[in-house]
Design an enzyme around this catalytic site. Structure first.
Site, mmCIF file in Angstrom:
data_model
loop_
_atom_site.group_PDB
_atom_site.id
_atom_site.type_symbol
_atom_site.label_atom_id
_atom_site.label_comp_id
_atom_site.label_asym_id
_atom_site.label_seq_id
_atom_site.Cartn_x
_atom_site.Cartn_y
_atom_site.Cartn_z
ATOM 1 N N HIS A 61 0.742 -1.167 -0.084
ATOM 2 C CA HIS A 61 -0.081 -0.159 -0.011
ATOM 3 C C HIS A 61 0.827 1.157 0.139
ATOM 4 O O HIS A 61 1.267 1.737 1.294
ATOM 5 C CB HIS A 61 -0.882 0.114 1.207
ATOM 6 C CG HIS A 61 -2.129 0.784 1.061
ATOM 7 N ND1 HIS A 61 -3.207 0.597 1.370
ATOM 8 C CD2 HIS A 61 -2.037 2.250 0.733
ATOM 9 C CE1 HIS A 61 -4.284 1.691 0.991
ATOM 10 N NE2 HIS A 61 -3.531 2.816 0.646
ATOM 11 N N LEU A 64 2.955 6.283 -5.044
ATOM 12 C CA LEU A 64 4.140 6.921 -5.528
ATOM 13 C C LEU A 64 3.905 8.252 -6.288
ATOM 14 O O LEU A 64 4.710 8.875 -6.758
ATOM 15 C CB LEU A 64 4.443 5.862 -6.590
ATOM 16 C CG LEU A 64 5.154 4.386 -6.082
ATOM 17 C CD1 LEU A 64 5.631 3.640 -7.148
ATOM 18 C CD2 LEU A 64 6.272 4.826 -4.993
ATOM 19 N N ASN A 95 -4.661 6.408 -7.315
ATOM 20 C CA ASN A 95 -5.078 7.627 -7.246
ATOM 21 C C ASN A 95 -4.295 8.682 -7.740
ATOM 22 O O ASN A 95 -3.739 9.631 -7.015
ATOM 23 C CB ASN A 95 -5.684 8.108 -5.938
ATOM 24 C CG ASN A 95 -4.597 7.835 -4.853
ATOM 25 O OD1 ASN A 95 -3.674 7.263 -5.046
ATOM 26 N ND2 ASN A 95 -4.681 8.444 -3.727
ATOM 27 N N HIS A 180 -10.772 0.796 0.816
ATOM 28 C CA HIS A 180 -10.706 1.776 1.728
ATOM 29 C C HIS A 180 -12.082 1.885 2.291
ATOM 30 O O HIS A 180 -12.834 2.318 1.881
ATOM 31 C CB HIS A 180 -10.160 2.894 0.931
ATOM 32 C CG HIS A 180 -10.379 4.305 1.633
ATOM 33 N ND1 HIS A 180 -9.156 5.464 2.173
ATOM 34 C CD2 HIS A 180 -11.287 4.994 2.201
ATOM 35 C CE1 HIS A 180 -9.663 6.116 2.707
ATOM 36 N NE2 HIS A 180 -10.813 6.097 3.087
ATOM 37 N N HIS A 233 -5.424 -0.336 5.260
ATOM 38 C CA HIS A 233 -5.062 0.516 6.362
ATOM 39 C C HIS A 233 -6.071 0.224 7.631
ATOM 40 O O HIS A 233 -6.739 1.342 7.860
ATOM 41 C CB HIS A 233 -4.678 1.929 6.129
ATOM 42 C CG HIS A 233 -5.787 2.436 4.797
ATOM 43 N ND1 HIS A 233 -7.315 2.440 5.120
ATOM 44 C CD2 HIS A 233 -5.611 2.938 3.956
ATOM 45 C CE1 HIS A 233 -7.584 3.008 4.227
ATOM 46 N NE2 HIS A 233 -7.024 3.430 3.029
ATOM 47 N N ASN A 282 -5.864 9.498 7.333
ATOM 48 C CA ASN A 282 -7.168 8.800 7.011
ATOM 49 C C ASN A 282 -7.163 7.401 6.641
ATOM 50 O O ASN A 282 -6.419 7.153 5.769
ATOM 51 C CB ASN A 282 -7.829 9.561 6.040
ATOM 52 C CG ASN A 282 -9.315 8.765 5.984
ATOM 53 O OD1 ASN A 282 -9.834 8.381 6.854
ATOM 54 N ND2 ASN A 282 -10.100 9.407 4.933
ATOM 55 N N ASP A 309 0.782 2.513 3.809
ATOM 56 C CA ASP A 309 -0.171 3.449 3.179
ATOM 57 C C ASP A 309 1.040 4.802 3.064
ATOM 58 O O ASP A 309 0.476 5.870 3.515
ATOM 59 C CB ASP A 309 -1.116 3.937 4.323
ATOM 60 C CG ASP A 309 -2.262 4.733 3.487
ATOM 61 O OD1 ASP A 309 -1.991 5.010 2.579
ATOM 62 O OD2 ASP A 309 -3.159 5.443 4.370
ATOM 63 N N HIS A 313 3.493 14.008 1.093
ATOM 64 C CA HIS A 313 2.837 15.086 0.631
ATOM 65 C C HIS A 313 3.887 16.529 0.759
ATOM 66 O O HIS A 313 4.633 16.310 1.775
ATOM 67 C CB HIS A 313 1.662 15.426 1.913
ATOM 68 C CG HIS A 313 0.402 14.570 1.611
ATOM 69 N ND1 HIS A 313 -0.318 15.009 0.350
ATOM 70 C CD2 HIS A 313 -0.115 13.829 2.211
ATOM 71 C CE1 HIS A 313 -1.417 13.955 0.506
ATOM 72 N NE2 HIS A 313 -1.120 13.309 1.566
#
Lengths: 435, 326
Positions: A61, A64, A95, A180, A233, A282, A309, A313
């Site tokens: 999980h 990239l 995503n 999710h 997760h 989350n 996960d 950022h």
């Protein structure tokens, strides 16, 4: 070219091996594992006593971020981060921008991965076109291009009906649906676990029940369709209960827990840095009872996988008001140390179970090569130094982003070396192996 | 952290605040709270003079940075600053570069570059003041951050109660309304429990924060239970938009179940005080007869707000120490 790894404790649960063995690597494959193997011209690599030689760890999980969000991470920086964290392979979430819902995006990711030449990359495709929750993505095309599972991660699959169809359809190709799990109406505009600390800090809450409803939905539909369903997760004790019950009833459900969810609780929202946006993810950091349930699930076998996960950022995106910051933290370069420190040294599990959680099981669930040191298997090897003293340094991470709540933490246990396809891609200078 | 006593309330054991900022009541000790309240008494006297001005903050620059509309709090701070002779400027959303998409951190750093001494921040995000505190040298004063804290409101509430009741210890204070979204509630719980009051909170279960009992309060959805023998009844504003979140069916029904009426108030002590941080919704959380009635101290709260904010500004600027230097 042959290499003979001598002196390490080899743990390979898939083949029932745990003991001091030699590992012979021939090119990009495992040639043999056994005691006192003949050298036969191979280069000898002395593995220090106490170090552990395992089938390569697989993080199923990871975000990239490429294509589209290269300021956060690229396939190249993300896979470099992976090998520095002891992972020989990662599965990357769809995503991106655009979403990985067609063969072009999948092929781009795989081309970038080949170019980078670091950890192996197993793309995960979208369940629905654009992850919009309306029409199924072209799943056969994704599979053919190299996707190993499907998910609309970031969000749950929009409706129960679509999730049912996805399970049925992907089941035809033996691909699991990774979910999710979250009831979005119950999550609302929440930003932190609904509990004492969110109440005290005035942060809008996300109850554990929001996740558990999603898990229950998926497990029921997995039972209905007979297809494999994987809870991503997992963080809430009620979700764990649902998974445990599902497994008891023979449902094909598996689940993963991220290191931050077995390490931290929602108290981290307030201490040591109040409103630290690196404690915002989350699902959120939950209360002590949930964290303890995750630990119990890891110990009793209910939890199948530890996955990070990894959600990079940019600093600017996190340097804002708590409720405006994006969810997620990087995880690739802290996972093994956290797992060794919090699970193995805490006496919760033994090393073979850790290898199952981080190598054997993810390989089995995703049906990818690896997770085993059997003769002929890819020479993907993680060597760990279980007693190495590690100090987490965010600034030194290879990931393009440094958003971690673990900066400065001192942990016991770390990566010594990472070998992918017979090539040594990472050697920890603090725990040198002459490989 | 010590628990409060009458002695502490009357004779401050400390003469200065420990922190450079006022981010929340949570960071204050009972002694510090008492110090602010005592200082506010002296400041209140300034407001009764023909020339309502002292030189305490002369040469100090105070920025009022308001990201949310506010009449009462902003005006109150501005009057307090002017009475202390500070140089003040007001920045309100819509007139600044916020509309051009500048982040809070960048706005703060730009203000910092002009070397103000204090920044008074009102913001819709909980924790916004903590963000500023981490990046600014200036003293940060929280004028309300999201659903988190509104410390000067709690201080002026305490000041108003103390004026009438002499002490906070042992009083039964009932706080009724939208508890979940209220920063006034969170600051008041912190302050009142530190000073030894018995705090009761009351509202529909949909608007009561998780685990509220861990704050050391008694929670109930029965107004009668909350009001019975109360020394102080504090109403919190009910916002119209909460109906959309299905927190309760209608304002009419809210008033039926929770609205403070004269009949309900009869169960309280005979010298009960009625408080409201404003702005009020008459006929929703409070009946007009109660708001305008003999027990109401709502306008005293507003008046005391200036004195309490003067005290906070004065103490954060260094108090008597600064005055001597100047």
């Amino acid at each position: 070219m042959k290499k003979l790894l001598k002196g390490g404790r080899v743990i390979d649960p898939a083949n029932g091996i745990d003991g001091v063995h030699d590992v012979l690597i021939d090119g990009d494959r495992i040639a043999r594992v056994g005691r006192d193997l003949p050298v036969n011209g191979a280069t000898i690599v002395e593995v220090p006593t106490g170090f552990v030689v395992c089938p390569g760890f697989i993080d199923m999980h990871v975000h990239l971020r490429e294509p589209g969000q290269e300021h956060k991470e690229t396939v190249s920086t993300g896979t470099a981060s992976a090998v520095a964290g002891g992972f020989t392979a990662v599965a990357c979430m769809p995503n991106t921008s655009p979403v990985n819902d067609n063969a072009n995006v999948t092929s781009l990711i795989l081309a970038k991965a080949a170019e980078a030449g670091q950890a192996r990359v197993y793309p995960i495709g979208a369940v629905s076109k654009g992850s919009k929750g309306e029409l199924l993505a072209d799943i056969a095309e994704l599979k053919e291009a190299g996707c190993v599972a499907i998910t609309d991660d970031g969000h749950p699959v929009a409706t129960a009906l679509l999730l049912r169809r996805a399970l049925e359809y992907a089941g035809m190709f033996g691909m699991p649906v990774i979910e999710h799990c979250e009831d979005q109406s119950l999550k609302g505009d929440g930003v932190a676990h609904e509990g004492f600390h969110a109440a005290s800090l005035g942060l809008r809450g996300i109850p554990g029940a929001a996740e558990a409803l999603g898990a229950e939905r998926g497990i029921l539909l997995s039972e209905l369709t007979g297809s494999a369903f994987h809870v991503a997760h997992m963080s809430a004790r009620a979700s764990l209960r649902a998974v445990r019950k599902g497994k008891e009833n023979g449902v094909r459900v598996t689940c993963e827990v991220a290191p931050h969810h077995f390490t931290l609780t929602d108290e981290a929202l307030a201490v040591p840095i109040p409103y630290d946006t690196n404690t915002k993810m989350n699902p959120p950091l939950r209360e002590v009872a949930d964290r303890d349930a995750m630990l119990a699930g890891i110990a009793d076998g209910t939890v199948d996988v530890i996955a990070t996960d990894h959600a990079p950022h940019h600093y600017d995106e996190k340097n804002v008001e708590f409720d405006r910051a994006p969810f997620g933290i990087v995880g690739l370069e802290t996972a093994i140390s956290l797992a060794l420190d919090r699970l193995v040294h805490a006496g919760l599990i033994r090393l073979p179970r850790l290898v199952e959680l981080m190598s054997t099981n993810p390989a089995r669930i995703l049906r990818v090569p690896g997770g085993s040191l059997a003769e002929g298997a890819p020479a993907d090897i993680t060597i760990i130094a279980p007693d190495l003293r590690v100090r987490v340094q965010a600034a030194a991470m290879r990931s393009r982003s440094k958003n971690t709540p673990f900066d400065g933490w001192e942990l016991r246990g770390g990566v010594a070396a990472t070998v992918v396809g017979g090539r040594t891609l990472f050697v920890n200078p603090d725990a040198s192996v002459g490989i | 952290m010590t628990t409060a006593s009458t002695d502490i309330e009357r004779k401050p054991a400390v003469t200065a605040l420990r922190h450079k900022d006022l981010l929340g009541i949570v960071d204050l000790t009972a002694e510090e709270i008492a110090l602010i309240l005592d200082t506010a008494e002296a400041m209140k006297e300034v407001g009764t003079r023909p020339i309502k001005k002292v030189p305490a903050l002369r040469g100090k620059t105070v920025v009022n940075l308001f990201y949310e509309p506010s009449t009462r709090t902003r005006t109150s701070f501005e009057i307090a600053e002017k009475r202390l002779s500070a140089d003040t400027l007001n920045i309100a959303i819509g007139t600044s570069s916020v509309v051009k998409g500048e982040t809070l951190a960048d706005t703060a750093l730009n203000l910092e570059a002009m070397a103000p001494d204090m920044i008074v921040l009102r913001h819709s995000s909980s924790g916004a003041c903590h963000l500023l505190s981490r990046i600014c040298r200036s003293a940060i004063i929280n004028a309300g951050d999201g659903m988190h804290e509104h410390p000067t409101q709690a201080l002026l509430d305490a000041f108003t109660i103390r004026e009438r009741k002499k002490q906070l210890k042992g009083l039964k204070v009932a706080i009724i309304g939208d508890l979940l979204h209220s920063r006034v509630l969170r600051s008041n719980i912190q302050l009142l429990t530190k000073m030894g009051a018995q705090v009761w909170v009351c509202g529909p279960p949909t608007l009561i924060p998780t685990d509220i009992r861990r704050f050391g309060v008694t929670a109930t959805s029965s107004v009668d239970e909350a009001v019975t023998d109360a020394d102080v009844v504090m109403l919190l504003r009910i916002q119209l938009e909460r109906m959309e979140g299905a927190y309760f069916p209608s304002l009419r029904e809210y008033f039926r179940v929770f609205g403070m009426t004269e009949a309900r108030l009869r169960q309280a002590k005979s010298d009960v005080m009625i408080m409201h941080p404003g702005p009020m919704n008459r006929g929703v959380e409070i009946a007009s007869e109660v708001a305008d009635g003999p027990y109401s101290v709502i306008l005293d709260q507003v008046a005391n707000g200036v004195a309490v904010r003067m005290a906070v500004l004065y103490l954060l600027a260094g108090g008597a120490e600064h005055e001597e230097a100047a």
